[in-house]
Design a protein around this motif. Structure first.
Motif, PDB file in Angstrom:
ATOM      1  N   SER A 150      13.419 -11.329  48.924  1.00  0.00           N
ATOM      2  CA  SER A 150      12.254 -10.659  49.509  1.00  0.00           C
ATOM      3  C   SER A 150      11.307 -11.665  50.144  1.00  0.00           C
ATOM      4  N   ALA A 151      11.085 -12.786  49.462  1.00  0.00           N
ATOM      5  CA  ALA A 151      10.168 -13.799  49.995  1.00  0.00           C
ATOM      6  C   ALA A 151      10.697 -14.379  51.301  1.00  0.00           C
ATOM      7  N   VAL A 152      11.996 -14.717  51.324  1.00  0.00           N
ATOM      8  CA  VAL A 152      12.585 -15.272  52.550  1.00  0.00           C
ATOM      9  C   VAL A 152      12.537 -14.253  53.684  1.00  0.00           C
ATOM     10  N   THR A 153      12.868 -13.002  53.375  1.00  0.00           N
ATOM     11  CA  THR A 153      12.864 -11.959  54.404  1.00  0.00           C
ATOM     12  C   THR A 153      11.466 -11.740  54.965  1.00  0.00           C
ATOM     13  N   ILE A 154      10.479 -11.662  54.090  1.00  0.00           N
ATOM     14  CA  ILE A 154       9.093 -11.450  54.531  1.00  0.00           C
ATOM     15  C   ILE A 154       8.623 -12.620  55.394  1.00  0.00           C
ATOM     16  N   LEU A 155       8.901 -13.841  54.939  1.00  0.00           N
ATOM     17  CA  LEU A 155       8.456 -15.026  55.679  1.00  0.00           C
ATOM     18  C   LEU A 155       9.060 -15.060  57.074  1.00  0.00           C
ATOM     19  N   LEU A 156      10.369 -14.860  57.156  1.00  0.00           N
ATOM     20  CA  LEU A 156      11.026 -14.903  58.461  1.00  0.00           C
ATOM     21  C   LEU A 156      10.596 -13.743  59.351  1.00  0.00           C
ATOM     22  N   THR A 157      10.337 -12.585  58.744  1.00  0.00           N
ATOM     23  CA  THR A 157       9.877 -11.438  59.534  1.00  0.00           C
ATOM     24  C   THR A 157       8.506 -11.700  60.134  1.00  0.00           C
ATOM     25  N   VAL A 164       7.066 -13.162  68.650  1.00  0.00           N
ATOM     26  CA  VAL A 164       7.195 -12.075  69.622  1.00  0.00           C
ATOM     27  C   VAL A 164       5.834 -11.640  70.138  1.00  0.00           C
ATOM     28  N   SER A 165       4.915 -11.383  69.198  1.00  0.00           N
ATOM     29  CA  SER A 165       3.578 -10.932  69.583  1.00  0.00           C
ATOM     30  C   SER A 165       2.613 -11.165  68.425  1.00  0.00           C
ATOM     31  N   PRO A 166       1.642 -12.075  68.583  1.00  0.00           N
ATOM     32  CA  PRO A 166       0.666 -12.313  67.511  1.00  0.00           C
ATOM     33  C   PRO A 166      -0.086 -11.048  67.106  1.00  0.00           C
ATOM     34  N   VAL A 167      -0.301 -10.162  68.039  1.00  0.00           N
ATOM     35  CA  VAL A 167      -0.990  -8.916  67.711  1.00  0.00           C
ATOM     36  C   VAL A 167      -0.134  -8.065  66.777  1.00  0.00           C
ATOM     37  N   ALA A 168       1.170  -8.012  67.052  1.00  0.00           N
ATOM     38  CA  ALA A 168       2.069  -7.255  66.194  1.00  0.00           C
ATOM     39  C   ALA A 168       2.149  -7.860  64.805  1.00  0.00           C
ATOM     40  N   ALA A 169       1.983  -9.187  64.717  1.00  0.00           N
ATOM     41  CA  ALA A 169       2.039  -9.850  63.411  1.00  0.00           C
ATOM     42  C   ALA A 169       0.879  -9.440  62.517  1.00  0.00           C
ATOM     43  N   LEU A 170      -0.237  -9.018  63.121  1.00  0.00           N
ATOM     44  CA  LEU A 170      -1.384  -8.598  62.305  1.00  0.00           C
ATOM     45  C   LEU A 170      -1.034  -7.415  61.414  1.00  0.00           C
ATOM     46  N   SER A 171      -0.163  -6.534  61.905  1.00  0.00           N
ATOM     47  CA  SER A 171       0.220  -5.376  61.108  1.00  0.00           C
ATOM     48  C   SER A 171       1.034  -5.777  59.877  1.00  0.00           C
ATOM     49  N   CYS A 172       1.641  -6.967  59.941  1.00  0.00           N
ATOM     50  CA  CYS A 172       2.438  -7.450  58.807  1.00  0.00           C
ATOM     51  C   CYS A 172       1.576  -8.055  57.711  1.00  0.00           C
ATOM     52  N   ILE A 173       0.402  -8.588  58.085  1.00  0.00           N
ATOM     53  CA  ILE A 173      -0.420  -9.290  57.105  1.00  0.00           C
ATOM     54  C   ILE A 173      -1.729  -8.570  56.795  1.00  0.00           C
ATOM     55  N   VAL A 174      -1.970  -7.431  57.439  1.00  0.00           N
ATOM     56  CA  VAL A 174      -3.241  -6.748  57.219  1.00  0.00           C
ATOM     57  C   VAL A 174      -3.343  -6.226  55.786  1.00  0.00           C
ATOM     58  N   GLY A 175      -2.195  -5.925  55.167  1.00  0.00           N
ATOM     59  CA  GLY A 175      -2.228  -5.415  53.802  1.00  0.00           C
ATOM     60  C   GLY A 175      -2.196  -6.489  52.734  1.00  0.00           C
ATOM     61  N   LEU A 176      -2.155  -7.760  53.137  1.00  0.00           N
ATOM     62  CA  LEU A 176      -2.055  -8.857  52.164  1.00  0.00           C
ATOM     63  C   LEU A 176      -3.211  -8.895  51.173  1.00  0.00           C
ATOM     64  N   PRO A 177      -4.480  -8.743  51.601  1.00  0.00           N
ATOM     65  CA  PRO A 177      -5.568  -8.747  50.601  1.00  0.00           C
ATOM     66  C   PRO A 177      -5.420  -7.671  49.541  1.00  0.00           C
ATOM     67  N   ALA A 178      -5.037  -6.463  49.954  1.00  0.00           N
ATOM     68  CA  ALA A 178      -4.856  -5.383  48.973  1.00  0.00           C
ATOM     69  C   ALA A 178      -3.728  -5.705  48.002  1.00  0.00           C
TER      70      ALA A 178
END
Length: 210
Positions: A150-157, A164-178
């Motif tokens: 899971s860690a490797v998959t998340i990191l590479l994703t 691909v798109s820094p804006v799209a990456a925000l959707s991947c990390i926006v839930g990190l604080p929660a």
């Protein structure tokens, strides 16, 4: 009423875990390495699929499509093979850890005063050598490999999303604080729940045994 056998504190658990990891460091390295390779092989498929779709959209030849599909098939076979060896290695390692933990437990119990062991009763003794040790073995068998994958998959994703798109990456990390807050809340309260569960197993085991 039966008393429970002594329960190790956090520092002692971490110290024993470090000793156990050091003792089986080679087997653990093999398990982690194989699972990491399996995770990487699993990410090849989605990447090739994206390449294939883009190539078809841009216009390509049937030979190119065949080559991409052939590589995709090879990656799937490689992932399946690596996953099989990774699971096999984790199963073997977990059985070795299981045997060592059981031996260490019996050695420590025999070092306790006889009166303490007698007051604990058969339920606590049996559950410690079966359910408790088996839970730790399942951690080695499933939890560690799945966490690594899971860690490797998340990191590479996340890295791929950023490329691909820094804006799209925000959707991947926006839930990190929660996630961090929820994990911290859980870890603070979980030990009491697990201790209660283990005590319930000991009571049930003792009742069935009697």
């Amino acid at each position: 009423m039966n008393e429970r056998l002594p329960i190790a504190g956090g520092p002692e658990v971490r110290r024993d875990a470090a000793v156990l990891l050091h003792r089986y460091r080679r087997g653990l390295a093999v398990v982690l390495g194989l699972n990491a390779l399996a995770a990487l092989a699993g990410l090849v498929g989605p990447f090739l699929l994206g390449v294939l779709v883009q190539a078809v959209d841009d216009g390509t030849t049937a030979a190119y499509v065949d080559r991409v599909i052939a590589v995709l098939v090879v990656s799937v076979i490689a992932q399946t093979t690596l996953t099989w060896f990774a699971r096999r290695s984790s199963f073997v390692l977990s059985e070795q850890v299981f045997a060592r933990l059981r031996e260490d437990f019996m050695r420590q119990v025999l070092a306790l005063p006889l009166s303490v062991v007698e007051r604990a009763g058969t339920g606590d003794l049996v559950s410690r050598t079966t359910a408790d040790v088996d839970t730790l073995a399942r951690t080695v068998r499933f939890a560690i490999p799945e966490t690594l994958i899971s860690a490797v998959t998340i990191l590479l994703t996340v890295v791929a999303a950023i490329l691909v798109s820094p804006v799209a990456a925000l959707s991947c990390i926006v839930g990190l604080p929660a996630i961090l807050i929820g994990t911290r809340w859980y870890l603070k309260r979980a030990p009491e729940g697990y201790l209660w569960e283990r005590a319930a197993y000991a009571t049930m085991t003792g009742t069935v045994g009697e």
